[in-house]
Design a protein around this motif. Structure first.
Motif, PDB file in Angstrom:
ATOM      1  N   THR A  84       0.825  -1.198   0.000  1.00 49.40           N
ATOM      2  CA  THR A  84       0.000   0.000   0.000  1.00 49.40           C
ATOM      3  C   THR A  84       0.861   1.250   0.000  1.00 49.40           C
ATOM      4  N   SER A  85       0.376   2.291  -0.668  1.00 50.45           N
ATOM      5  CA  SER A  85       1.087   3.566  -0.729  1.00 50.45           C
ATOM      6  C   SER A  85       0.069   4.675  -0.593  1.00 50.45           C
ATOM      7  N   LEU A  86      -0.169   5.118   0.651  1.00 53.49           N
ATOM      8  CA  LEU A  86      -1.164   6.135   0.912  1.00 53.49           C
ATOM      9  C   LEU A  86      -0.505   7.383   1.466  1.00 53.49           C
ATOM     10  N   GLY A  87      -1.139   8.524   1.180  1.00 52.15           N
ATOM     11  CA  GLY A  87      -0.675   9.761   1.772  1.00 52.15           C
ATOM     12  C   GLY A  87      -1.023   9.804   3.250  1.00 52.15           C
ATOM     13  N   PRO A  88      -0.451  10.745   3.988  1.00 49.97           N
ATOM     14  CA  PRO A  88      -0.671  10.782   5.440  1.00 49.97           C
ATOM     15  C   PRO A  88      -2.107  11.069   5.845  1.00 49.97           C
ATOM     16  N   PHE A  89      -2.908  11.648   4.946  1.00 52.41           N
ATOM     17  CA  PHE A  89      -4.289  11.972   5.275  1.00 52.41           C
ATOM     18  C   PHE A  89      -5.299  11.088   4.539  1.00 52.41           C
ATOM     19  N   ASP A  90      -4.810  10.180   3.701  1.00 53.84           N
ATOM     20  CA  ASP A  90      -5.716   9.310   2.944  1.00 53.84           C
ATOM     21  C   ASP A  90      -6.317   8.241   3.852  1.00 53.84           C
ATOM     22  N   PRO A  91      -7.604   7.928   3.652  1.00 49.03           N
ATOM     23  CA  PRO A  91      -8.180   6.805   4.399  1.00 49.03           C
ATOM     24  C   PRO A  91      -7.631   5.486   3.879  1.00 49.03           C
ATOM     25  N   GLY A  92      -7.585   4.479   4.720  1.00 48.53           N
ATOM     26  CA  GLY A  92      -7.238   3.143   4.270  1.00 48.53           C
ATOM     27  C   GLY A  92      -8.396   2.537   3.500  1.00 48.53           C
ATOM     28  N   PHE A  93      -8.123   1.475   2.761  1.00 48.37           N
ATOM     29  CA  PHE A  93      -9.185   0.868   1.960  1.00 48.37           C
ATOM     30  C   PHE A  93     -10.364   0.440   2.833  1.00 48.37           C
ATOM     31  N   ASP A  94     -10.080  -0.114   3.995  1.00 45.09           N
ATOM     32  CA  ASP A  94     -11.149  -0.581   4.885  1.00 45.09           C
ATOM     33  C   ASP A  94     -11.934   0.568   5.504  1.00 45.09           C
ATOM     34  N   GLU A  95     -11.430   1.778   5.368  1.00 49.18           N
ATOM     35  CA  GLU A  95     -12.125   2.942   5.929  1.00 49.18           C
ATOM     36  C   GLU A  95     -12.988   3.656   4.894  1.00 49.18           C
ATOM     37  N   LEU A  96     -12.967   3.205   3.646  1.00 48.50           N
ATOM     38  CA  LEU A  96     -13.763   3.863   2.609  1.00 48.50           C
ATOM     39  C   LEU A  96     -15.251   3.678   2.897  1.00 48.50           C
ATOM     40  N   PRO A  97     -16.048   4.728   2.663  1.00 48.67           N
ATOM     41  CA  PRO A  97     -17.480   4.648   2.973  1.00 48.67           C
ATOM     42  C   PRO A  97     -18.243   3.812   1.955  1.00 48.67           C
ATOM     43  N   GLN A 134     -20.961  19.407   2.394  1.00 51.76           N
ATOM     44  CA  GLN A 134     -21.231  18.134   3.050  1.00 51.76           C
ATOM     45  C   GLN A 134     -19.996  17.240   3.059  1.00 51.76           C
ATOM     46  N   SER A 135     -19.281  17.205   1.952  1.00 57.15           N
ATOM     47  CA  SER A 135     -18.095  16.356   1.869  1.00 57.15           C
ATOM     48  C   SER A 135     -17.032  16.789   2.872  1.00 57.15           C
ATOM     49  N   LEU A 136     -16.881  18.098   3.038  1.00 54.62           N
ATOM     50  CA  LEU A 136     -15.875  18.610   3.960  1.00 54.62           C
ATOM     51  C   LEU A 136     -16.195  18.272   5.418  1.00 54.62           C
ATOM     52  N   MET A 137     -17.433  17.912   5.690  1.00 56.82           N
ATOM     53  CA  MET A 137     -17.828  17.557   7.053  1.00 56.82           C
ATOM     54  C   MET A 137     -17.410  16.134   7.430  1.00 56.82           C
ATOM     55  N   HIS A 138     -17.025  15.328   6.435  1.00 54.77           N
ATOM     56  CA  HIS A 138     -16.663  13.935   6.691  1.00 54.77           C
ATOM     57  C   HIS A 138     -15.150  13.774   6.625  1.00 54.77           C
ATOM     58  N   PRO A 139     -14.583  12.904   7.468  1.00 54.69           N
ATOM     59  CA  PRO A 139     -13.119  12.772   7.524  1.00 54.69           C
ATOM     60  C   PRO A 139     -12.474  12.451   6.176  1.00 54.69           C
ATOM     61  N   ALA A 140     -13.126  11.602   5.360  1.00 48.74           N
ATOM     62  CA  ALA A 140     -12.508  11.200   4.088  1.00 48.74           C
ATOM     63  C   ALA A 140     -12.606  12.283   3.017  1.00 48.74           C
ATOM     64  N   GLY A 198     -12.674  10.942  -5.490  1.00 44.66           N
ATOM     65  CA  GLY A 198     -11.585  11.882  -5.263  1.00 44.66           C
ATOM     66  C   GLY A 198     -11.703  12.502  -3.888  1.00 44.66           C
ATOM     67  N   ARG A 199     -10.576  12.695  -3.241  1.00 44.58           N
ATOM     68  CA  ARG A 199     -10.548  13.336  -1.926  1.00 44.58           C
ATOM     69  C   ARG A 199     -10.213  14.808  -2.097  1.00 44.58           C
ATOM     70  N   ILE A 200     -10.973  15.675  -1.442  1.00 49.93           N
ATOM     71  CA  ILE A 200     -10.708  17.104  -1.510  1.00 49.93           C
ATOM     72  C   ILE A 200      -9.394  17.392  -0.786  1.00 49.93           C
ATOM     73  N   VAL A 201      -8.395  17.842  -1.561  1.00 49.35           N
ATOM     74  CA  VAL A 201      -7.082  18.125  -0.976  1.00 49.35           C
ATOM     75  C   VAL A 201      -6.735  19.619  -1.023  1.00 49.35           C
ATOM     76  N   ALA A 202      -7.545  20.393  -1.726  1.00 53.25           N
ATOM     77  CA  ALA A 202      -7.365  21.848  -1.748  1.00 53.25           C
ATOM     78  C   ALA A 202      -8.737  22.488  -1.862  1.00 53.25           C
ATOM     79  N   PHE A 203      -8.903  23.602  -1.172  1.00 49.59           N
ATOM     80  CA  PHE A 203     -10.209  24.256  -1.094  1.00 49.59           C
ATOM     81  C   PHE A 203     -10.000  25.755  -0.940  1.00 49.59           C
TER      82      PHE A 203
END
Length: 232
Positions: A6-19, A53-59, A91-96
């Motif tokens: 696995t190669s995830l960024g420090p803020f990326d959820p793990g696969f098992d954490e995906l909603p 709404q998306s920004l309210m969730h950890p992922a 896609g994960r919001i990484v800039a806003f």
């Protein structure tokens, strides 16, 4: 599209954490791939609400997906619910950034593809959402050990394609780009049709993606040369 550890960024959820469900953003010809970055200009009220709404969730996930009929998302006044392709990319919001005229400028980082199992009722603020299945694309969140089989040939085709389309090319950037970044970015940015972009999205791995891009470049170049050939 990935293989190995696995190669995830420090803020990326793990696969098992995906909603199991995410908001959907139907957008013709907008392609997001795992490992890619997609900037978006958000101005419609329902999609402003979707971002909030998306920004309210950890992922902080949004599902990019194309309408089944290209352009069906472009009638902003329509209340119709156009059918969607079954495969999209989360896609994960990484800039806003907020703008003075009431828009959001966001960047999505492609995390993993998904298959829509069924749509859920629209959110109260108007955006679409769906129950999704990430499991067919588990390798999207794994390390990719990808090398272009013939990088020089690929770059030659790319340059011919861009020249044919009268698009500028940064030769130094192309030369310095890693193979994975090069292929993913080109698949997302090149001016292909909605159907072609969906085919690129559904490629099982990066080798297949590179092969399909090569074939698309070759076909476009050959078609252009045939059209311009004298008839005598």
């Amino acid at each position: 599209m990935r293989s190995g550890p696995t190669s995830l960024g420090p803020f990326d959820p793990g696969f098992d954490e995906l909603p199991g469900s995410i908001p959907l953003f139907p957008l013709t010809e907008a392609l997001l791939l795992p490992g890619g970055r997609l900037p978006l200009n958000i101005f419609e009220p329902r999609y402003l609400a979707m971002v909030r709404q998306s920004l309210m969730h950890p992922a902080r996930l949004i599902g990019m997906v194309q309408p089944l009929q290209a352009g069906a998302d472009r009638d902003l006044k329509s209340t119709a619910v156009p059918p969607l392709q079954q495969v999209g990319c989360a896609g994960r919001i990484v800039a806003f950034e907020e703008t003075e005229d009431g828009r959001y400028m966001i960047t999505l980082s492609g995390l993993a593809r998904f298959r829509i199992t069924h749509e859920l009722p629209r959110h109260a603020e108007g955006f679409r959402q769906a129950a999704i299945d990430f499991s067919p694309y588990h390798e999207d969140m794994m390390e990719r050990g990808f090398v272009l089989a013939d990088r020089d040939h690929f770059l030659d085709l790319l340059k011919s394609f861009l020249e044919m389309r009268q698009m500028g090319v940064d030769k130094q950037a192309l030369a310095e780009a890693e193979d994975e970044h090069l292929v993913v970015s080109l698949a997302m940015l090149c001016p292909f049709t909605a159907a072609e972009k969906q085919s690129l999205l559904e490629c099982p791995d990066l080798d297949t993606l590179a092969d399909m891009l090569t074939a698309m470049f070759e076909l476009a170049i050959a078609t252009h040369e045939q059209r311009d050939r004298p008839l005598h």
